[in-house]
Design a protein around this motif. Structure first.
Motif, mmCIF file in Angstrom:
data_model
loop_
_atom_site.group_PDB
_atom_site.id
_atom_site.type_symbol
_atom_site.label_atom_id
_atom_site.label_comp_id
_atom_site.label_asym_id
_atom_site.label_seq_id
_atom_site.Cartn_x
_atom_site.Cartn_y
_atom_site.Cartn_z
ATOM 1 N N ALA A 19 60.114 -14.481 9.280
ATOM 2 C CA ALA A 19 59.861 -15.856 8.852
ATOM 3 C C ALA A 19 58.841 -15.906 7.717
ATOM 4 O O ALA A 19 58.943 -16.743 6.809
ATOM 5 N N ILE A 57 64.693 -19.014 6.311
ATOM 6 C CA ILE A 57 64.558 -19.265 7.747
ATOM 7 C C ILE A 57 63.858 -20.598 7.945
ATOM 8 O O ILE A 57 62.675 -20.759 7.635
ATOM 9 N N THR A 90 61.626 -21.029 13.592
ATOM 10 C CA THR A 90 61.340 -19.720 14.185
ATOM 11 C C THR A 90 60.656 -19.903 15.533
ATOM 12 O O THR A 90 59.819 -20.794 15.695
ATOM 13 N N CYS A 108 54.881 -19.402 6.770
ATOM 14 C CA CYS A 108 56.115 -20.113 7.110
ATOM 15 C C CYS A 108 56.055 -21.589 6.714
ATOM 16 O O CYS A 108 57.087 -22.269 6.682
#
Length: 756
Positions: free
Chosen positions: A266, A272, A275, A312
């Motif tokens: 991630a 992505i 997560t 992230c």
């Protein structure tokens, strides 16, 4: 044996001091000599225990500087490049292709019910590397695409609910599939040992499969973590290209080892969107205590789990605090390591720290736990609801009975064997990379190479981990060890950094006249030895066989000698120096190099030492020192490497030779990515134009004649093309084992460090 010798010598030294003997340099009395090496190793441990706080403090300040959204994203982008390199995610992936096993086996590879179907698959990753696992296809519109990563040793069929198991997380993939998510579940390298070796040659390592891959890959700038991340990214490549689900989000969820991979994935891959990290997230200051296959060189200088989580942002990240099975030892020749359920307070503190890093207070982080306790099972309904952005989970449907599913052990064998073959292929090709990195930059004679070598020398130093140049008072402590009519020996202790010190034995000829200066030879012992080995004169002992008391022979012929203690004594205790140092971007040779800088400084301060005539001699692990330290510390005017000169990269990473470090317990020996930068010949080239000698005993089992000769041919070629005489770089063969051939070594010293 040497401790008894030290004690006897200490008693003798008290007698000498009592009779009024003088020590010919500034010092304070040294009262304790027996525990010096153990205390020195402990001092390095204490330094590292403090240094991790300094590193994390510097890291916190760096991340706190980026407040605006644009600045933060730009900063994180640069960190992704660094993280990918640290994890070995550097090879280009193949075009994605997902293939079923149904054409290659009579075993069952497909199963379905009214809500979804499952299929055993494999997919392309890298040239020479594929992945295997399961795909779950929901019936109806695809609302999301996920890679669900199990713990190491947990078969994908367990998470899918195909094969009953008492492992945590049974059938949890069905929860996602029931929400309309397509799910890929990869098979990870497990902790078995069956395939860790070379069956063709009858060699077995007794390492876990993960450490087996780690050891050989680490030396080549690759990593078992990096290869498994590539498998996840390749699965995402395939999911991304599916037209029917092109607008649905992509997510990654992992448990245990899979949680580690999900966090790294991630942080690295902006594709992505969501997560889940289950049973892994924690403060990583004690990374050195975890399994060695989690070791990442330099990681903590830039990344804790909080920083990885912040990378992230603003994508959704769910931290699920869950129980994990405890593992406390890996046995055999493997490195000790410990896995356990992360402490709740530490996990929460890291979670809070991650929230404070991002530039805006947006809800990208989510916490899932059982109150103040970890959940008993991973991938809880709450975590899956957050992951799938669903307020209400649908009921799952029973999977039809599976009689004989595809053999997961066979797939695990393929997994390990294929990854091993890929690493060994990288080993074969990395010599070409060293040519480009190193040799292509050296043109003309040695005078034209000075600038390029200075740059390469800095790169080598950074690669082993450069610490500040030692400064401050030497605080020299000393006592007389022995005095006879020819020479006097002293035990000397020197400060290096803070409480880190070095110590050794100095031998000074008695015949030195006032104002006269003599050459010095620094002589380095091997693994689990001490300076006393070098001056042992009892011909009936093994200690004598190693060195033949050569430092005393030199002293009797007018030379000053110094025998420093290196910290590779104490089995796991010293090996833990490497474990602590690596995540901080350091190694044991970070300290050894600094200690030798201090030794040189002190020797040059002695009025009876000739500053321009200080040479180095080392055997075995001391031979490793004879290659690395003089390559960096140019004050050494010659170097002699005994019982160590070899093709070091191959010796560390090859699975085809029985004396490889792949088959013994020295788990600290691997250096990050030396395969593409500095093998033995490259280090010796940094010693040139200074003279260098290698010695090879014909019965020394640490090497093989063809490997020694092949590496030395590169060295000899470099010296000759640089305009240096051939006698500057001899390779001495002799009938013997892991010992010194003292006659040729003495001749070399007399030739290049003459008394006059």
């Amino acid at each position: 044996m040497y401790i008894k010798t030290a004690l006897l010598s200490f008693v003798l030294s008290i007698g000498h001091l009592a009779h009024g003997q003088q020590i010919p340099f500034d010092h304070k009395p040294l009262a304790e000599t027996e525990q010096l090496t153990g205390d020195m190793v402990s001092s390095i441990h204490r330094f590292l225990d403090r240094y991790v706080s300094q590193v994390t403090s510097s890291r916190d300040k760096e991340w706190a500087q980026h407040h605006s959204v644009d600045d933060f994203h730009s900063f994180v982008a640069s960190k992704r490049v660094l993280l990918a390199k640290q994890l070995g995610v550097v090879d280009k992936r193949l075009e994605p292709e997902m293939l079923g096993y149904y054409q290659a086996t009579d075993q069952q590879t497909r199963v379905q019910n009214k809500g979804y179907r499952m299929e055993a698959v494999h997919w392309n990753v890298l040239e020479g590397l594929s992945a295997s696992g399961l795909v779950i296809y929901p019936k109806g519109p695809v609302k999301g695409r996920a890679v669900l990563v199990p713990d190491a040793g947990m078969p994908p069929e367990h998470l899918a609910g195909i094969v009953a198991s008492d492992l945590p997380g049974f059938a949890r993939a069905q929860r996602l599939a029931s929400q309309g998510w397509m799910v890929v579940i990869p098979l990870l390298v497990d902790l078995g040992q069956a395939y860790a070796g070379n069956a063709t040659l009858g060699l077995h390592s007794s390492l876990t499969h993960r450490e087996w891959i780690y050891r050989q890959a680490y030396m080549l700038g690759r990593h078992v973590i990096g290869y498994e991340l590539q498998k996840i990214f390749a699965a995402i490549d395939w999911l991304e290209q599916l037209e029917q689900s092109s607008n649905s989000p992509i997510g990654v969820a992992g448990y245990g080892e899979g949680g580690m991979l999900a966090l790294y994935a991630a942080a690295l891959d902006p594709r992505i969107a969501t997560t889940v990290i289950s049973g892994y997230f924690n403060n990583r200051s004690d990374l050195w205590q975890e399994p060695v296959y989690r070791n990442v060189f330099g990681l903590l200088k830039d990344f804790g789990d909080a920083e990885l989580a912040a990378m992230c942002w603003p994508r959704k990240l769910v931290i699920e605090h869950a129980l994990v099975d405890s593992v406390t030892s890996f046995g055999g020749r493997g490195a000790p390591g410990r896995i356990g359920t992360p402490d709740t307070e530490k996990v929460w503190a890291e979670f809070v720290r991650a929230k404070a890093i991002v530039p805006e207070n947006q809800p990208h982080l989510n916490w899932v736990a059982d109150g103040q306790s970890p959940l008993s099972q991973p991938f809880s309904d709450q975590a899956i609801s957050l992951f799938a952005n669903s307020n209400k989970l649908r009921k799952t449907q029973a999977i039809p009975t599976v009689n004989e599913w595809i053999d997961s052990q066979q797939l695990q064998q393929n997994n390990v064997v294929e990854m091993t073959a890929l690493v060994q292929r990288v080993l074969q090709l990395c010599e070409n990379a060293r040519d480009s990195f190193f040799w292509d930059n050296l043109k003309g004679d040695y005078t034209n190479q000075e600038v390029a070598k200075d740059s390469l020398r800095t790169l080598l130093w950074n690669q082993i981990g450069k610490l500040p140049i030692p400064s401050g008072p030497l605080n020299t402590e000393a006592c007389i060890l022995e005095k006879n009519e020819r020479w006097t020996s002293y035990v000397v202790k020197l400060n290096v950094w803070d409480e880190v010190f070095t110590w050794g034995i100095l031998v000074v000829p008695n015949a030195i006249k006032p104002g006269e200066q003599r050459p010095v030879v620094v002589c380095q012992h091997g693994l689990e030895q001490s300076p006393y080995y070098l001056i042992n004169t009892n011909t009936a002992t093994r200690q004598y066989d190693y060195f033949k008391a050569m430092p005393l022979t030199l002293a009797e012929n007018g030379y000053i000698t110094f025998m420093p203690a290196n910290p590779y004594v104490g089995d796991h205790y010293f090996r833990q120096i490497q474990r602590k140092a690596n995540p901080l971007g350091l190694s044991m040779f970070s300290f050894i190099t600094g200690q030798h800088q201090r030794i040189i400084e002190w020797l040059k301060s002695l009025q009876f030492v000739n500053d321009e005539k200080i040479g180095f001699f080392g055997l075995s692990y001391g031979g490793t020192t004879a290659l690395r330290v003089p390559a960096i510390v140019t004050d050494y005017k010659l170097s002699i490497c005994v019982a160590n000169f070899n093709q070091w990269v191959k010796k560390c990473a090859s699975i085809d030779i029985p004396f490889s470090y792949m088959y013994n317990s020295e788990y600290e020996i691997q250096d990050w990515d030396f395969g593409h930068t500095f093998d033995t010949a490259e280090k010796v080239a940094l010693i040139a134009p200074r003279p260098f000698m290698a010695q090879r005993g014909s019965f020394d089992n640490v090497g093989r004649d063809d490997m020694v000769a092949g590496e030395h041919a590169k060295v000899r070629r470099h010296y000759m093309l640089s305009g240096l005489p051939e006698d500057y770089v001899p390779l001495t063969y002799f009938v013997g084992g892991h010992i010194t051939e003292e006659k040729s070594a003495l001749k070399f010293i007399y030739r290049f460090l003459p008394l006059n």
